[in-house]
Design an enzyme around this catalytic site. Structure first.
Site, PDB file in Angstrom:
ATOM      1  N   LYS A  13       0.831  -1.206   0.000  1.00 54.35           N
ATOM      2  CA  LYS A  13       0.000   0.000   0.000  1.00 54.35           C
ATOM      3  C   LYS A  13       0.872   1.266   0.000  1.00 54.35           C
ATOM      4  CE  LYS A  13      -2.314  -0.959   3.801  1.00 54.35           C
ATOM      5  NZ  LYS A  13      -1.778  -2.294   4.210  1.00 54.35           N
ATOM      6  N   ARG A  88      -9.573   1.126   8.660  1.00 54.31           N
ATOM      7  CA  ARG A  88      -9.142  -0.232   8.985  1.00 54.31           C
ATOM      8  C   ARG A  88     -10.194  -0.985   9.777  1.00 54.31           C
ATOM      9  NH1 ARG A  88      -3.414   0.575   8.752  1.00 54.31           N
ATOM     10  NH2 ARG A  88      -2.157  -1.209   9.317  1.00 54.31           N
ATOM     11  N   ARG A 122      11.669  -6.091   5.951  1.00 53.76           N
ATOM     12  CA  ARG A 122      11.391  -4.693   5.616  1.00 53.76           C
ATOM     13  C   ARG A 122      12.241  -3.719   6.435  1.00 53.76           C
ATOM     14  NH1 ARG A 122       5.268  -2.542   5.504  1.00 53.76           N
ATOM     15  NH2 ARG A 122       5.310  -2.891   7.752  1.00 53.76           N
ATOM     16  N   ARG A 153      10.994  -1.739  11.811  1.00 50.86           N
ATOM     17  CA  ARG A 153       9.887  -1.413  12.718  1.00 50.86           C
ATOM     18  C   ARG A 153       9.757  -2.490  13.786  1.00 50.86           C
ATOM     19  NH1 ARG A 153       4.954  -0.029   8.772  1.00 50.86           N
ATOM     20  NH2 ARG A 153       3.939  -1.210  10.410  1.00 50.86           N
ATOM     21  N   ARG A 164      -0.662  -9.112  13.639  1.00 43.45           N
ATOM     22  CA  ARG A 164      -1.198  -8.134  12.682  1.00 43.45           C
ATOM     23  C   ARG A 164      -2.036  -8.815  11.611  1.00 43.45           C
ATOM     24  NH1 ARG A 164       4.107  -5.577  10.953  1.00 43.45           N
ATOM     25  NH2 ARG A 164       2.923  -4.254   9.530  1.00 43.45           N
TER      26      ARG A 164
END
Ligand code: ADP
Ligand code: ZN
Length: 210
Positions: A13, A88, A122, A153, A164
């Protein structure tokens, strides 16, 4: 164009939102980036949001709805915007419908095992929101856009990634039906082996830009 990007964490996204922002000249509004900046700056919002984010849980609706409602009033949003990571929950989507007129909800769909691989490698830039994967960084640890040092992160830790994904399935995936029923949904099935460029082409086609 007032656009929503839907999809599980790691579907791309943020990556495609940045490209669309450059191509269409409209801002990307990422509630995740806004919240991470608030945490970094130690504001009241950041202090309230931090524990939810580190656990991979959603921040309470009231906190994020206010951020987006305020942001959409800014002059740079009047020609359109890209919402990345909001709404969300169905409650957020209902709130949004009271202060915004959405044209398209673009759903980026991707299999769970690909998501886990992507998120665990990531690296992100907390200054400009740039995201990278270790497989393409060749050991570099700074942002190609702004030079800031890249970080992993906290919520990209394996345990948190699993949480998640279950939060996504339980609370966010129902938005696919929600926007389908409103006739606003378009879906891109993201091929995990495609390059970012190839997937972005599919995004452009889905938005009738190609
Ligand atoms: P990703 O899409 O990679 O999971 P984001 O950067 O969009 O990550 O969001 C990171 C975290 O910020 C989420 O796990 C959640 O805690 C919080 N967050 C972001 N957007 C929202 C939202 N719309 N509602 C509730 N929490 C949010
Ligand atoms: Zn950067």
């Amino acid at each position: 164009m007032n656009l929503i990007l839907l999809g599980p964490p790691g579907a791309g996204k943020g990556t495609h939102a940045q490209r669309l922002m450059n191509e269409l000249g409209i801002p990307q509004i990422s509630t995740g980036d806004a919240l991470r900046q608030a945490v970094k700056a130690g504001t009241e919002l950041g202090l309230s949001a931090k524990k939810y984010m580190e656990a991979g849980d959603l921040v309470p609706d009231e906190l994020v709805i206010g951020i987006v409602e305020e942001r959409l009033k800014a002059p740079d949003c009047q020609k359109g915007y890209i919402l990345d990571g909001f709404p969300r929950t169905v409650k957020q989507a209902e709130a949004l419908s009271r202060f915004a007129k959405i044209d398209v909800a673009l759903n980026l769909s991707l299999a769970d095992e690909v998501i886990i691989r992507r998120l665990s490698g990531r690296r992100v830039c907390l200054k400009c929101g740039g995201t990278y994967h270790i497989s393409t960084l060749n050991g570099r640890d700074t942002c190609a856009n702004c030079g800031e040092k890249l970080v992993q992160r906290k919520d990209d830790a394996p345990e948190t990634i699993r949480n998640r994904l279950s939060v996504y399935a339980g609370q966010t995936a129902p938005l696919i039906d929600y926007y389908q029923q409103k006739g606003l949904l378009r879906t891109v099935d993201c091929d995990p082996d495609a390059t970012v460029e190839e997937t972005y082409d599919a995004v452009r086609k889905a938005l009738d830009l190609a």
